[in-house]
Design an enzyme around this catalytic site. Structure first.
Site, PDB file in Angstrom:
ATOM      1  N   ARG A 169      92.672  -8.062  42.255  1.00 25.73           N
ATOM      2  CA  ARG A 169      93.178  -8.502  43.818  1.00 25.73           C
ATOM      3  C   ARG A 169      93.127  -7.728  44.842  1.00 25.73           C
ATOM      4  O   ARG A 169      93.197  -8.123  45.827  1.00 25.73           O
ATOM      5  CB  ARG A 169      94.984  -8.474  43.322  1.00 25.73           C
ATOM      6  N   ARG A 204     106.658  -3.365  40.714  1.00 26.49           N
ATOM      7  CA  ARG A 204     107.158  -4.918  40.740  1.00 26.49           C
ATOM      8  C   ARG A 204     106.761  -5.325  39.161  1.00 26.49           C
ATOM      9  O   ARG A 204     107.805  -6.251  39.067  1.00 26.49           O
ATOM     10  CB  ARG A 204     106.297  -5.113  42.242  1.00 26.49           C
ATOM     11  N   ARG A 234     105.936 -10.016  37.080  1.00 24.49           N
ATOM     12  CA  ARG A 234     104.942 -11.392  37.166  1.00 24.49           C
ATOM     13  C   ARG A 234     103.926 -10.711  36.816  1.00 24.49           C
ATOM     14  O   ARG A 234     103.177  -9.600  36.416  1.00 24.49           O
ATOM     15  CB  ARG A 234     104.405 -11.130  38.642  1.00 24.49           C
ATOM     16  N   LYS A 247     104.629  -8.349  52.295  1.00 20.03           N
ATOM     17  CA  LYS A 247     104.546  -9.770  53.589  1.00 20.03           C
ATOM     18  C   LYS A 247     106.062 -10.218  52.730  1.00 20.03           C
ATOM     19  O   LYS A 247     106.396 -10.241  53.860  1.00 20.03           O
ATOM     20  CB  LYS A 247     102.907  -9.894  52.562  1.00 20.03           C
ATOM     21  N   ARG A 304      93.817 -16.623  52.917  1.00 19.83           N
ATOM     22  CA  ARG A 304      92.671 -15.615  52.682  1.00 19.83           C
ATOM     23  C   ARG A 304      91.183 -15.363  52.720  1.00 19.83           C
ATOM     24  O   ARG A 304      90.865 -14.671  51.983  1.00 19.83           O
ATOM     25  CB  ARG A 304      93.776 -15.767  51.518  1.00 19.83           C
TER      26      ARG A 304
HETATM   27  P1  AMP Z   1     100.677 -13.977  46.551  1.00 20.22           P
HETATM   28  O1  AMP Z   1     102.033 -14.226  45.978  1.00 20.22           O
HETATM   29  O2  AMP Z   1     100.463 -14.484  48.049  1.00 20.22           O
HETATM   30  O3  AMP Z   1      99.626 -12.660  45.598  1.00 20.22           O
HETATM   31  O4  AMP Z   1      99.716 -14.747  45.251  1.00 20.22           O
HETATM   32  C1  AMP Z   1      99.538 -15.000  44.549  1.00 20.22           C
HETATM   33  C2  AMP Z   1      98.159 -15.165  43.675  1.00 20.22           C
HETATM   34  O5  AMP Z   1      97.961 -16.661  43.941  1.00 20.22           O
HETATM   35  C3  AMP Z   1      96.623 -14.705  44.107  1.00 20.22           C
HETATM   36  O6  AMP Z   1      96.338 -13.571  43.372  1.00 20.22           O
HETATM   37  C4  AMP Z   1      95.635 -15.735  43.986  1.00 20.22           C
HETATM   38  O7  AMP Z   1      95.440 -16.325  42.636  1.00 20.22           O
HETATM   39  C5  AMP Z   1      97.172 -17.713  44.278  1.00 20.22           C
HETATM   40  N1  AMP Z   1      96.468 -17.165  46.081  1.00 20.22           N
HETATM   41  C6  AMP Z   1      97.767 -17.761  46.753  1.00 20.22           C
HETATM   42  N2  AMP Z   1      98.408 -17.853  48.360  1.00 20.22           N
HETATM   43  C7  AMP Z   1      96.318 -17.901  47.985  1.00 20.22           C
HETATM   44  C8  AMP Z   1      95.474 -18.205  49.231  1.00 20.22           C
HETATM   45  N3  AMP Z   1      95.900 -18.768  50.265  1.00 20.22           N
HETATM   46  N4  AMP Z   1      93.946 -18.529  48.713  1.00 20.22           N
HETATM   47  C9  AMP Z   1      93.384 -17.976  47.452  1.00 20.22           C
HETATM   48  N5  AMP Z   1      94.751 -17.998  46.483  1.00 20.22           N
HETATM   49  C10 AMP Z   1      96.007 -17.850  46.862  1.00 20.22           C
END
Ligand code: AMP
Length: 195
Positions: free
Chosen positions: A149, A132, A138, A19, A93
């Site tokens: 996740r 990654r 990360r 994404k 989400r």
């Molecule tokens: P991402 O980089 O989008 O994979 O987000 C990393 C982490 O941030 C996720 O595993 C969640 O813990 C948190 N996070 C990111 N976006 C959201 C969202 N829209 N709602 C809730 N938690 C989020």
């Protein structure tokens, strides 16, 4: 300002689907601002803010940060954008977030144009995320967190695909291939409507 001035595109898909990379490319191609809630949270963590301290524990567990916090962050960003031309990556989400987004956009006379889903099989996702973890370090890319996740995605986020499908807004794109190949498919999926 006409409705055509606004453009709202969602980039959806499981963790590791690509994404972030596709959102980057698509945002510059279509003149949209990329908003990634994950990146915004990581900036808070790095900045050592109160929100960042609370969010880090949740992010490291692989769970979702509370809807209220996320919706407030997105609202603050959309509030300063006129017209609203945005590519949302990693948001919404949950159903609560999706409904809040619809209400927020409606209050600005805008709405979602399309939701793009990047489709990638789970075995490939785990392989990419572990890669990654090694490359970027990360802290939420270790094997246990990755599994959480993935489950959180299936339980809480995947149902949203139906939410957009019934509205005729979902475009599913094969996420396997080079960055360029996937990007061509993404652009093709969107091209039919606005460009
Ligand atoms: P991402 O980089 O989008 O994979 O987000 C990393 C982490 O941030 C996720 O595993 C969640 O813990 C948190 N996070 C990111 N976006 C959201 C969202 N829209 N709602 C809730 N938690 C989020």
């Amino acid at each position: 300002m006409t409705d055509r001035d606004h453009e709202v595109v969602l980039l959806m898909g499981p963790p590791g689907a690509g994404k972030g990379t596709q959102a980057n490319l698509l945002a510059s191609e279509r003149g949209l601002e990329q908003l990634s809630t994950g990146a915004m949270l990581r900036a808070h963590v790095q900045g050592g803010t109160e929100l960042g301290k609370r969010a880090k524990i949740i992010m490291d567990s692989g769970a979702l940060v509370s809807d209220d916090i996320i919706i407030d962050m997105v609202r603050a960003e959309l509030d300063r954008m006129r017209p609203i031309r945005v590519l949302l990556d990693g948001f919404p989400r949950t159903t609560v977030q999706a409904e809040a987004l619809d209400a927020l956009l409606a209050s600005f006379g805008a709405g979602i144009d399309s939701a793009i889903e990047l489709v990638v099989p789970e075995s490939e996702l785990v392989r990419r995320l572990l890669g990654r973890a090694a490359a970027e370090g990360r802290s939420d890319d270790n094997e246990d967190t990755i599994r959480t996740r993935m489950r959180v995605y299936l339980d809480q986020t995947r149902p949203l695909l139906d939410y957009y499908a019934v509205q005729g807004k979902l475009r599913s794109v094969d996420g396997i291939g080079t960055t360029g190949e996937v990007f061509d498919r993404v652009v093709g999926a969107l091209g039919a409507e606005r460009a």
